[in-house]
Motif scaffolding. Structure first.
Motif, PDB file in Angstrom:
ATOM      1  N   PHE A  12     -23.717  62.691 -48.290  1.00 53.70           N
ATOM      2  CA  PHE A  12     -24.129  61.359 -48.742  1.00 53.70           C
ATOM      3  C   PHE A  12     -25.204  61.469 -49.817  1.00 53.70           C
ATOM      4  CE2 PHE A  12     -26.929  57.616 -48.147  1.00 53.70           C
ATOM      5  CZ  PHE A  12     -26.030  56.609 -48.450  1.00 53.70           C
ATOM      6  N   VAL A  13     -26.206  62.309 -49.584  1.00 50.88           N
ATOM      7  CA  VAL A  13     -27.291  62.507 -50.556  1.00 50.88           C
ATOM      8  C   VAL A  13     -26.734  63.085 -51.847  1.00 50.88           C
ATOM      9  CG1 VAL A  13     -29.357  63.902 -51.023  1.00 50.88           C
ATOM     10  CG2 VAL A  13     -29.138  62.685 -48.855  1.00 50.88           C
ATOM     11  N   GLU A  14     -25.834  64.040 -51.732  1.00 51.17           N
ATOM     12  CA  GLU A  14     -25.212  64.633 -52.927  1.00 51.17           C
ATOM     13  C   GLU A  14     -24.433  63.577 -53.717  1.00 51.17           C
ATOM     14  OE1 GLU A  14     -21.522  67.595 -53.800  1.00 51.17           O
ATOM     15  OE2 GLU A  14     -22.841  68.137 -52.145  1.00 51.17           O
ATOM     16  N   THR A  15     -23.738  62.691 -53.008  1.00 50.97           N
ATOM     17  CA  THR A  15     -22.980  61.615 -53.664  1.00 50.97           C
ATOM     18  C   THR A  15     -23.903  60.700 -54.444  1.00 50.97           C
ATOM     19  OG1 THR A  15     -21.272  61.683 -51.952  1.00 50.97           O
ATOM     20  CG2 THR A  15     -21.439  59.669 -53.240  1.00 50.97           C
ATOM     21  N   ILE A  16     -24.992  60.271 -53.828  1.00 51.47           N
ATOM     22  CA  ILE A  16     -25.942  59.366 -54.484  1.00 51.47           C
ATOM     23  C   ILE A  16     -26.543  60.037 -55.715  1.00 51.47           C
ATOM     24  CG2 ILE A  16     -28.088  58.064 -54.207  1.00 51.47           C
ATOM     25  CD1 ILE A  16     -26.083  56.869 -52.422  1.00 51.47           C
ATOM     26  N   LYS A  17     -26.968  61.295 -55.564  1.00 45.47           N
ATOM     27  CA  LYS A  17     -27.559  62.013 -56.696  1.00 45.47           C
ATOM     28  C   LYS A  17     -26.569  62.160 -57.843  1.00 45.47           C
ATOM     29  CE  LYS A  17     -31.033  64.841 -54.359  1.00 45.47           C
ATOM     30  NZ  LYS A  17     -31.431  66.226 -54.010  1.00 45.47           N
ATOM     31  N   THR A  18     -25.322  62.493 -57.522  1.00 41.62           N
ATOM     32  CA  THR A  18     -24.300  62.684 -58.555  1.00 41.62           C
ATOM     33  C   THR A  18     -24.017  61.385 -59.300  1.00 41.62           C
ATOM     34  OG1 THR A  18     -23.280  64.439 -57.252  1.00 41.62           O
ATOM     35  CG2 THR A  18     -21.936  63.454 -58.979  1.00 41.62           C
ATOM     36  N   LEU A  19     -23.880  60.301 -58.561  1.00 41.22           N
ATOM     37  CA  LEU A  19     -23.570  59.022 -59.200  1.00 41.22           C
ATOM     38  C   LEU A  19     -24.739  58.475 -60.011  1.00 41.22           C
ATOM     39  CD1 LEU A  19     -21.506  57.271 -56.389  1.00 41.22           C
ATOM     40  CD2 LEU A  19     -20.660  58.139 -58.569  1.00 41.22           C
ATOM     41  N   GLY A  72     -22.133  51.175 -38.259  1.00 44.69           N
ATOM     42  CA  GLY A  72     -21.566  52.250 -37.447  1.00 44.69           C
ATOM     43  C   GLY A  72     -22.251  53.567 -37.705  1.00 44.69           C
ATOM     44  N   GLY A  73     -21.456  54.618 -37.809  1.00 40.72           N
ATOM     45  CA  GLY A  73     -21.999  55.945 -37.989  1.00 40.72           C
ATOM     46  C   GLY A  73     -21.504  56.587 -39.265  1.00 40.72           C
ATOM     47  N   LEU A  74     -22.363  57.374 -39.864  1.00 40.26           N
ATOM     48  CA  LEU A  74     -22.024  58.090 -41.092  1.00 40.26           C
ATOM     49  C   LEU A  74     -21.968  59.571 -40.777  1.00 40.26           C
ATOM     50  CD1 LEU A  74     -21.639  57.929 -44.205  1.00 40.26           C
ATOM     51  CD2 LEU A  74     -24.097  58.237 -44.402  1.00 40.26           C
ATOM     52  N   ASP A  75     -20.767  60.138 -40.800  1.00 34.93           N
ATOM     53  CA  ASP A  75     -20.606  61.566 -40.597  1.00 34.93           C
ATOM     54  C   ASP A  75     -19.756  62.131 -41.729  1.00 34.93           C
ATOM     55  OD1 ASP A  75     -18.111  60.632 -39.908  1.00 34.93           O
ATOM     56  OD2 ASP A  75     -18.242  61.226 -37.814  1.00 34.93           O
ATOM     57  N   TYR A  76     -19.448  63.403 -41.650  1.00 36.51           N
ATOM     58  CA  TYR A  76     -18.736  64.070 -42.745  1.00 36.51           C
ATOM     59  C   TYR A  76     -17.392  63.419 -43.038  1.00 36.51           C
ATOM     60  CZ  TYR A  76     -16.733  67.676 -45.663  1.00 36.51           C
ATOM     61  OH  TYR A  76     -16.144  68.341 -46.706  1.00 36.51           O
ATOM     62  N   GLU A  77     -16.674  63.003 -42.006  1.00 38.23           N
ATOM     63  CA  GLU A  77     -15.356  62.387 -42.194  1.00 38.23           C
ATOM     64  C   GLU A  77     -15.440  61.079 -42.978  1.00 38.23           C
ATOM     65  OE1 GLU A  77     -13.724  61.894 -38.322  1.00 38.23           O
ATOM     66  OE2 GLU A  77     -13.694  64.042 -37.913  1.00 38.23           O
ATOM     67  N   ASN A  78     -16.508  60.343 -42.798  1.00 35.95           N
ATOM     68  CA  ASN A  78     -16.669  59.054 -43.474  1.00 35.95           C
ATOM     69  C   ASN A  78     -17.185  59.190 -44.894  1.00 35.95           C
ATOM     70  OD1 ASN A  78     -15.986  57.903 -41.006  1.00 35.95           O
ATOM     71  ND2 ASN A  78     -18.108  57.619 -40.421  1.00 35.95           N
ATOM     72  N   PHE A  93     -33.765  62.089 -45.102  1.00 33.13           N
ATOM     73  CA  PHE A  93     -33.553  62.234 -46.546  1.00 33.13           C
ATOM     74  C   PHE A  93     -34.541  63.229 -47.137  1.00 33.13           C
ATOM     75  CE2 PHE A  93     -31.747  57.683 -46.894  1.00 33.13           C
ATOM     76  CZ  PHE A  93     -30.465  58.141 -46.690  1.00 33.13           C
ATOM     77  N   LYS A  94     -35.784  63.211 -46.655  1.00 29.64           N
ATOM     78  CA  LYS A  94     -36.801  64.127 -47.168  1.00 29.64           C
ATOM     79  C   LYS A  94     -36.435  65.577 -46.881  1.00 29.64           C
ATOM     80  CE  LYS A  94     -40.653  60.920 -47.039  1.00 29.64           C
ATOM     81  NZ  LYS A  94     -41.946  60.591 -46.426  1.00 29.64           N
ATOM     82  N   LEU A  95     -35.751  65.825 -45.770  1.00 29.01           N
ATOM     83  CA  LEU A  95     -35.310  67.188 -45.458  1.00 29.01           C
ATOM     84  C   LEU A  95     -34.323  67.711 -46.487  1.00 29.01           C
ATOM     85  CD1 LEU A  95     -34.761  66.920 -41.592  1.00 29.01           C
ATOM     86  CD2 LEU A  95     -36.642  68.045 -42.789  1.00 29.01           C
TER      87      LEU A  95
END
Length: 128
Positions: free
Chosen positions: A65-72, A21-27, A92-94
């Protein structure tokens, strides 16, 4: 946009999350909570996020999402990515996130590597 996630555990205890599906802020908020609890409950497991089924990633969702991955992954590189589409790698590079480091090498145990040595160097592969 909605997102579905199927969680699978293999015989070694490693966890794969197939995202669709889609990944947005709510998800991303429930996803972050689920990933955090999976990482806490399974500290020796590798958690692989299979992004093949993602059709859309919102700009606000990808940052979180990127912040979550980096934190974990600060404590231990426990989160890996799989089946990442090219357009998502560019996004992701952005966000100064090198997804290539986290990509799962899907062919790391390639059993066909030595076939050339066994069969390719023969002059005849059949008998008359």
């Amino acid at each position: 946009m909605t997102m579905k996630a199927r969680v699978r555990t293999d015989a070694m205890g490693n966890i794969t999350i197939h995202m669709e599906g889609g990944l947005d802020y709510e998800n991303t908020i429930p996803l972050r909570q689920e990933l955090n609890s999976l990482a806490t409950d399974n500290p020796s497991s590798t958690i692989t996020l299979d992004l093949n089924g993602l059709d859309f990633v919102g700009s606000s969702g990808i940052g979180f999402f990127v912040e979550t991955i980096k934190t974990l992954n600060e404590k231990k590189d426990q989160i890996k990515l799989s089946n990442v589409k090219n357009e998502f790698i560019r996004v992701f590079k952005l966000y100064d996130f090198d997804a290539m480091e986290l990509l799962v090498n899907e062919f790391e145990c390639d059993e066909t590597e030595m076939l050339n040595m066994r069969f390719g160097n023969r002059r005849h592969t059949f008998q008359n």
